[in-house]
Design a protein around this motif. Structure first.
Motif, PDB file in Angstrom:
ATOM      1  N   SER A  14       0.832  -1.195   0.000  1.00 30.15           N
ATOM      2  CA  SER A  14       0.000   0.000   0.000  1.00 30.15           C
ATOM      3  C   SER A  14       0.873   1.255   0.000  1.00 30.15           C
ATOM      4  O   SER A  14       2.088   1.193   0.095  1.00 30.15           O
ATOM      5  CB  SER A  14      -0.920   0.013   1.219  1.00 30.15           C
ATOM      6  OG  SER A  14      -0.172   0.195   2.392  1.00 30.15           O
ATOM      7  N   THR A  33     -16.509  10.985  -2.756  1.00 27.98           N
ATOM      8  CA  THR A  33     -16.893   9.614  -3.077  1.00 27.98           C
ATOM      9  C   THR A  33     -17.851   9.056  -2.035  1.00 27.98           C
ATOM     10  O   THR A  33     -18.870   8.440  -2.375  1.00 27.98           O
ATOM     11  CB  THR A  33     -15.645   8.717  -3.188  1.00 27.98           C
ATOM     12  OG1 THR A  33     -14.799   9.237  -4.215  1.00 27.98           O
ATOM     13  CG2 THR A  33     -16.013   7.289  -3.510  1.00 27.98           C
ATOM     14  N   ILE A  62     -14.855   2.111  -7.048  1.00 26.73           N
ATOM     15  CA  ILE A  62     -13.815   1.535  -7.915  1.00 26.73           C
ATOM     16  C   ILE A  62     -13.073   2.605  -8.715  1.00 26.73           C
ATOM     17  O   ILE A  62     -11.841   2.613  -8.731  1.00 26.73           O
ATOM     18  CB  ILE A  62     -14.391   0.414  -8.790  1.00 26.73           C
ATOM     19  CG1 ILE A  62     -14.793  -0.766  -7.892  1.00 26.73           C
ATOM     20  CG2 ILE A  62     -13.399  -0.030  -9.855  1.00 26.73           C
ATOM     21  CD1 ILE A  62     -15.562  -1.848  -8.576  1.00 26.73           C
ATOM     22  N   PRO A  63     -13.765   3.548  -9.384  1.00 22.96           N
ATOM     23  CA  PRO A  63     -13.004   4.601 -10.086  1.00 22.96           C
ATOM     24  C   PRO A  63     -12.167   5.464  -9.134  1.00 22.96           C
ATOM     25  O   PRO A  63     -11.041   5.852  -9.471  1.00 22.96           O
ATOM     26  CB  PRO A  63     -14.077   5.439 -10.773  1.00 22.96           C
ATOM     27  CG  PRO A  63     -15.263   4.559 -10.863  1.00 22.96           C
ATOM     28  CD  PRO A  63     -15.190   3.643  -9.689  1.00 22.96           C
ATOM     29  N   LEU A  65     -10.830   4.514  -6.276  1.00 23.51           N
ATOM     30  CA  LEU A  65      -9.692   3.706  -5.851  1.00 23.51           C
ATOM     31  C   LEU A  65      -8.620   3.657  -6.941  1.00 23.51           C
ATOM     32  O   LEU A  65      -7.436   3.852  -6.660  1.00 23.51           O
ATOM     33  CB  LEU A  65     -10.144   2.294  -5.504  1.00 23.51           C
ATOM     34  CG  LEU A  65      -9.040   1.305  -5.144  1.00 23.51           C
ATOM     35  CD1 LEU A  65      -8.382   1.718  -3.837  1.00 23.51           C
ATOM     36  CD2 LEU A  65      -9.594  -0.092  -5.054  1.00 23.51           C
ATOM     37  N   LEU A  66      -9.034   3.420  -8.176  1.00 22.78           N
ATOM     38  CA  LEU A  66      -8.072   3.360  -9.279  1.00 22.78           C
ATOM     39  C   LEU A  66      -7.366   4.701  -9.474  1.00 22.78           C
ATOM     40  O   LEU A  66      -6.163   4.746  -9.731  1.00 22.78           O
ATOM     41  CB  LEU A  66      -8.771   2.913 -10.559  1.00 22.78           C
ATOM     42  CG  LEU A  66      -9.298   1.479 -10.543  1.00 22.78           C
ATOM     43  CD1 LEU A  66     -10.074   1.184 -11.822  1.00 22.78           C
ATOM     44  CD2 LEU A  66      -8.192   0.491 -10.320  1.00 22.78           C
ATOM     45  N   PHE A  67      -8.111   5.794  -9.347  1.00 26.85           N
ATOM     46  CA  PHE A  67      -7.508   7.121  -9.477  1.00 26.85           C
ATOM     47  C   PHE A  67      -6.476   7.362  -8.382  1.00 26.85           C
ATOM     48  O   PHE A  67      -5.360   7.815  -8.651  1.00 26.85           O
ATOM     49  CB  PHE A  67      -8.582   8.204  -9.443  1.00 26.85           C
ATOM     50  CG  PHE A  67      -8.021   9.587  -9.464  1.00 26.85           C
ATOM     51  CD1 PHE A  67      -7.525  10.129 -10.636  1.00 26.85           C
ATOM     52  CD2 PHE A  67      -7.973  10.348  -8.312  1.00 26.85           C
ATOM     53  CE1 PHE A  67      -6.984  11.414 -10.653  1.00 26.85           C
ATOM     54  CE2 PHE A  67      -7.441  11.629  -8.312  1.00 26.85           C
ATOM     55  CZ  PHE A  67      -6.952  12.164  -9.494  1.00 26.85           C
ATOM     56  N   LEU A  69      -4.850   5.136  -6.580  1.00 19.95           N
ATOM     57  CA  LEU A  69      -3.692   4.268  -6.768  1.00 19.95           C
ATOM     58  C   LEU A  69      -2.772   4.811  -7.851  1.00 19.95           C
ATOM     59  O   LEU A  69      -1.539   4.738  -7.726  1.00 19.95           O
ATOM     60  CB  LEU A  69      -4.137   2.849  -7.107  1.00 19.95           C
ATOM     61  CG  LEU A  69      -4.677   2.022  -5.956  1.00 19.95           C
ATOM     62  CD1 LEU A  69      -5.233   0.697  -6.456  1.00 19.95           C
ATOM     63  CD2 LEU A  69      -3.621   1.793  -4.903  1.00 19.95           C
ATOM     64  N   GLY A  70      -3.353   5.366  -8.907  1.00 20.80           N
ATOM     65  CA  GLY A  70      -2.529   5.968  -9.967  1.00 20.80           C
ATOM     66  C   GLY A  70      -1.753   7.167  -9.477  1.00 20.80           C
ATOM     67  O   GLY A  70      -0.560   7.324  -9.775  1.00 20.80           O
ATOM     68  N   LYS A  73       1.025   5.927  -7.045  1.00 18.69           N
ATOM     69  CA  LYS A  73       2.149   5.303  -7.736  1.00 18.69           C
ATOM     70  C   LYS A  73       2.989   6.352  -8.450  1.00 18.69           C
ATOM     71  O   LYS A  73       4.217   6.281  -8.457  1.00 18.69           O
ATOM     72  CB  LYS A  73       1.636   4.272  -8.748  1.00 18.69           C
ATOM     73  CG  LYS A  73       2.731   3.506  -9.408  1.00 18.69           C
ATOM     74  CD  LYS A  73       2.197   2.394 -10.261  1.00 18.69           C
ATOM     75  CE  LYS A  73       3.376   1.624 -10.844  1.00 18.69           C
ATOM     76  NZ  LYS A  73       2.952   0.459 -11.563  1.00 18.69           N
TER      77      LYS A  73
END
Length: 76
Positions: A14, A33, A62-63, A65-67, A69-70, A73
């Motif tokens: 994480s 969110t 989900i969107p 979370l993906l945002f 994480l991007g 990273k």
């Protein structure tokens, strides 16, 4: 070459915010969110689809979370 600022540290699998910008990005995504999920559940309940109140969770979570994480990273 432009170096990106470090906002997150990777710990195991994480990312942990280590800069105020990381915390600010997380707050700017998490609060709307959660509000969207709650509003979606309330709207479905109001129109009589109480059995589908789980639907706003994956639609908004989900969107987000993906945002996040991007961003984590990219800035780790």
């Amino acid at each position: 070459m432009v170096r990106r600022e470090i906002w997150f540290h990777k710990v195991l699998w994480s990312y942990i915010p280590c800069h105020w910008n990381g915390s600010a990005v997380m707050a700017a995504v998490i609060f709307p969110t959660v509000l969207a999920i709650l509003a979606g559940q309330a709207a479905l309940d109001a129109v009589g689809y109480a059995s589908a109140d789980w639907l706003p969770f994956p639609v908004f979570f989900i969107p987000a979370l993906l945002f996040l994480l991007g961003v984590a990273k990219r800035h780790s």
